[in-house]
Design a protein around this motif. Structure first.
Motif, PDB file in Angstrom:
ATOM      1  N   GLY A  22      11.570  85.596  41.141  1.00 55.28           N
ATOM      2  CA  GLY A  22      12.644  84.807  40.782  1.00 55.28           C
ATOM      3  C   GLY A  22      13.754  85.764  40.765  1.00 55.28           C
ATOM      4  N   VAL A  23      13.879  86.945  40.996  1.00 64.83           N
ATOM      5  CA  VAL A  23      14.832  87.926  40.816  1.00 64.83           C
ATOM      6  C   VAL A  23      15.123  88.884  42.190  1.00 64.83           C
ATOM      7  CG1 VAL A  23      14.554  87.971  38.058  1.00 64.83           C
ATOM      8  CG2 VAL A  23      13.556  89.798  39.662  1.00 64.83           C
ATOM      9  N   LEU A  90      16.203  81.591  43.806  1.00 61.45           N
ATOM     10  CA  LEU A  90      15.468  80.218  43.703  1.00 61.45           C
ATOM     11  C   LEU A  90      15.287  79.538  44.941  1.00 61.45           C
ATOM     12  CD1 LEU A  90      16.764  78.756  40.548  1.00 61.45           C
ATOM     13  CD2 LEU A  90      14.760  79.717  40.543  1.00 61.45           C
ATOM     14  N   TYR A  91      14.336  78.789  45.288  1.00 66.78           N
ATOM     15  CA  TYR A  91      14.054  78.441  46.522  1.00 66.78           C
ATOM     16  C   TYR A  91      14.052  76.666  46.568  1.00 66.78           C
ATOM     17  CZ  TYR A  91      12.575  82.969  47.650  1.00 66.78           C
ATOM     18  OH  TYR A  91      12.697  84.345  47.876  1.00 66.78           O
ATOM     19  N   GLN A 100      12.699  79.713  34.874  1.00 65.13           N
ATOM     20  CA  GLN A 100      13.886  79.414  35.538  1.00 65.13           C
ATOM     21  C   GLN A 100      15.065  79.417  34.722  1.00 65.13           C
ATOM     22  OE1 GLN A 100      13.520  76.797  38.837  1.00 65.13           O
ATOM     23  NE2 GLN A 100      15.419  75.875  38.349  1.00 65.13           N
ATOM     24  N   ASP A 101      15.004  78.631  33.446  1.00 63.49           N
ATOM     25  CA  ASP A 101      15.984  78.320  32.650  1.00 63.49           C
ATOM     26  C   ASP A 101      16.354  79.671  31.860  1.00 63.49           C
ATOM     27  OD1 ASP A 101      16.041  75.760  33.135  1.00 63.49           O
ATOM     28  OD2 ASP A 101      14.753  75.158  31.381  1.00 63.49           O
ATOM     29  N   GLU A 102      15.405  80.283  31.514  1.00 57.87           N
ATOM     30  CA  GLU A 102      15.870  81.623  30.750  1.00 57.87           C
ATOM     31  C   GLU A 102      16.485  82.845  31.722  1.00 57.87           C
ATOM     32  OE1 GLU A 102      12.936  80.347  30.711  1.00 57.87           O
ATOM     33  OE2 GLU A 102      12.021  80.231  28.704  1.00 57.87           O
ATOM     34  N   LYS A 108      23.902  84.097  33.722  1.00 55.61           N
ATOM     35  CA  LYS A 108      25.037  83.369  33.513  1.00 55.61           C
ATOM     36  C   LYS A 108      25.799  84.419  32.360  1.00 55.61           C
ATOM     37  CE  LYS A 108      27.130  79.206  31.896  1.00 55.61           C
ATOM     38  NZ  LYS A 108      27.379  79.312  30.276  1.00 55.61           N
ATOM     39  N   GLU A 109      25.202  84.796  31.445  1.00 58.66           N
ATOM     40  CA  GLU A 109      25.642  85.708  30.432  1.00 58.66           C
ATOM     41  C   GLU A 109      26.144  86.941  30.855  1.00 58.66           C
ATOM     42  OE1 GLU A 109      22.496  85.752  27.480  1.00 58.66           O
ATOM     43  OE2 GLU A 109      22.878  83.833  26.820  1.00 58.66           O
TER      44      GLU A 109
END
Length: 120
Positions: A22-23, A90-91, A100-102, A108-109
């Protein structure tokens, strides 16, 4: 963890290569490569880690294990994002991933604070 190749790839004592899911951290010759690699090394090199994997994505096409690294209760994937040392990957065709949310919130932060890869 016996070696850190870059911010999101490491070698385990059993010889397997582990890729953070995810990164995407900067690659060699990209800005902040050394910073991302050093951040990961400082957190996990020569330490016992635990990891979690997505049910359907345990390995990539290169045979590397995929997942989330946890060390001393800290999720490395999220910490890289929080410090601006990686971008979320993300795919579209895949199901929502566990963190994903975290990951998106941390990215974003970091972007809002202009940290790391978001510094312009």
């Amino acid at each position: 963890v016996t070696e850190v190749s870059d911010g999101d790839t490491l070698k385990l004592s059993d010889g397997k290569t582990f890729r953070l899911y995810g990164v995407n951290a900067p690659e060699v010759k990209e800005p902040l490569f050394e910073e991302a690699k050093a951040f990961t090394q400082n957190l996990i090199l020569n330490k016992e880690i635990s990891f979690e994997q997505e049910e359907n994505y345990k390995e990539d096409k290169f045979g590397r294990m995929l997942g989330y690294v946890i060390v001393s209760g800290v999720n490395l994937n999220i910490e890289l994002m929080r410090n601006g040392l990686a971008r979320v990957v993300l795919y579209e065709k895949r199901a929502k991933i566990k963190y994903q949310d975290e990951l998106l919130t941390a990215e974003k932060e970091a972007r809002e604070k202009r940290l790391g890869v978001w510094k312009k």
